[in-house]
Design a protein around this motif. Structure first.
Motif, short mmCIF file in Angstrom:
data_model
loop_
_atom_site.label_atom_id
_atom_site.label_comp_id
_atom_site.label_asym_id
_atom_site.label_seq_id
_atom_site.Cartn_x
_atom_site.Cartn_y
_atom_site.Cartn_z
N SER A 79 0.83 -1.20 0.00
CA SER A 79 0.00 0.00 0.00
C SER A 79 0.87 1.25 0.00
O SER A 79 2.06 1.19 0.31
CB SER A 79 -0.91 0.03 1.23
OG SER A 79 -1.83 -1.02 1.18
N SER A 80 0.24 2.35 -0.28
CA SER A 80 0.92 3.63 -0.26
C SER A 80 1.36 3.97 1.15
O SER A 80 0.56 3.85 2.09
CB SER A 80 -0.04 4.70 -0.78
OG SER A 80 0.31 5.98 -0.32
N VAL A 82 1.73 6.85 2.46
CA VAL A 82 0.86 7.93 2.94
C VAL A 82 -0.46 7.34 3.44
O VAL A 82 -0.96 7.72 4.50
CB VAL A 82 0.62 8.98 1.83
CG1 VAL A 82 -0.43 9.99 2.26
CG2 VAL A 82 1.91 9.66 1.45
N LEU A 83 -1.00 6.40 2.69
CA LEU A 83 -2.26 5.76 3.10
C LEU A 83 -2.07 5.00 4.42
O LEU A 83 -2.95 5.03 5.29
CB LEU A 83 -2.73 4.81 2.00
CG LEU A 83 -4.09 4.16 2.18
CD1 LEU A 83 -5.19 5.21 2.24
CD2 LEU A 83 -4.36 3.18 1.04
N LEU A 84 -0.94 4.33 4.58
CA LEU A 84 -0.67 3.62 5.82
C LEU A 84 -0.55 4.57 7.01
O LEU A 84 -1.05 4.29 8.10
CB LEU A 84 0.61 2.78 5.69
CG LEU A 84 0.52 1.60 4.73
CD1 LEU A 84 1.89 0.97 4.54
CD2 LEU A 84 -0.47 0.57 5.23
N VAL A 86 -1.91 7.64 7.25
CA VAL A 86 -3.25 8.19 7.51
C VAL A 86 -4.09 7.15 8.24
O VAL A 86 -4.78 7.46 9.22
CB VAL A 86 -3.93 8.64 6.21
CG1 VAL A 86 -5.39 8.96 6.43
CG2 VAL A 86 -3.21 9.85 5.62
N GLY A 87 -4.02 5.90 7.80
CA GLY A 87 -4.76 4.83 8.47
C GLY A 87 -4.33 4.65 9.91
O GLY A 87 -5.16 4.48 10.81
N THR A 131 -15.15 -1.12 5.16
CA THR A 131 -13.92 -0.64 4.54
C THR A 131 -13.39 -1.66 3.54
O THR A 131 -13.01 -1.30 2.41
CB THR A 131 -12.85 -0.34 5.61
OG1 THR A 131 -13.37 0.63 6.51
CG2 THR A 131 -11.56 0.16 4.98
N VAL A 135 -12.97 -0.98 -0.45
CA VAL A 135 -11.66 -1.07 -1.08
C VAL A 135 -11.64 -2.14 -2.16
O VAL A 135 -11.11 -1.92 -3.25
CB VAL A 135 -10.56 -1.34 -0.02
CG1 VAL A 135 -9.24 -1.72 -0.66
CG2 VAL A 135 -10.39 -0.12 0.86
#
Length: 143
Positions: A79-80, A82-84, A86-87, A131, A135
Motif C-alpha cells: 500500500s501507499s 501515505v495511506l498507511l 493516515v490509516g 472498509t 476497497v
C-alpha cells in the motif's frame, strides 16, 4: 494445514488471554494495547510507566523471537506509505475516541460481558467489513 500453522495462532491466543487475565488479577485493570502504549510513553499524564515499557518490550521481543524461530516471514508493503500513515493516525484517534482498542474491548471487555465493549467491538467489525468491501469492490484495490 501443518502443525506450525495451527500452533502459532493457538499459542498466541493463549498467551494473550493469559496475560490479560494476569494483568486484571494483579493490577485490577483491563489490559489494552492503546492504554499500555500511551502509559509507556507518558501520554496518560502519570509519567512514563515501567509496566507499559515492559509491555512494549514484550511485544517487540516476542515478535523478534517468532521471526527468528520461523524464519519464513515474507514482508511486503503493497500500500501507499501515505495511506498507511493516515490509516494509523485514524486508528490512533479512534482508540482514544472509543476509550480503548480491539484488545481492550474485544478481548477483555467481551470476556467481562461489558455492554460498552460489545458496542465498540461490533462497531470495529462493521467498519472493518465496510472498509474492506469499499476497497475491494467499489474502488477496486487489493486489501
Amino acid at each position: 494445514m501443518s502443525d506450525l500453522n495451527v500452533l502459532w495462532p493457538l499459542s498466541g491466543g493463549l498467551l494473550i488471554g493469559l496475560s490479560a487475565a494476569l494483568y486484571l488479577l494483579l493490577n485490577g485493570r483491563i489490559a489494552g494495547i492503546s492504554g499500555l502504549t500511551a502509559s509507556a510513553f507518558g501520554w496518560t499524564g502519570a509519567g512514563i510507566s515501567p509496566l507499559g515499557l515492559g509491555f512494549l518490550a514484550g511485544i517487540l521481543s516476542g515478535a523478534a523471537l517468532a521471526f527468528a524461530w520461523i524464519r519464513q516471514a515474507d514482508l511486503a508493503i503493497t500500500s501507499s506509505p501515505v495511506l498507511l500513515i493516515v490509516g494509523g493516525l485514524l486508528v490512533g484517534f479512534g482508540t482514544r475516541f472509543g476509550s480503548g482498542c480491539t484488545s481492550g474491548h474485544g478481548v477483555c471487555g467481551l470476556a467481562r460481558l461489558s455492554p460498552r465493549s460489545v458496542v465498540a467491538t461490533v462497531a470495529f467489525m462493521l467498519v472493518a467489513a465496510i472498509t474492506l468491501f469499499i476497497v475491494r469492490h467499489v474502488i477496486g484495490g487489493v486489501a
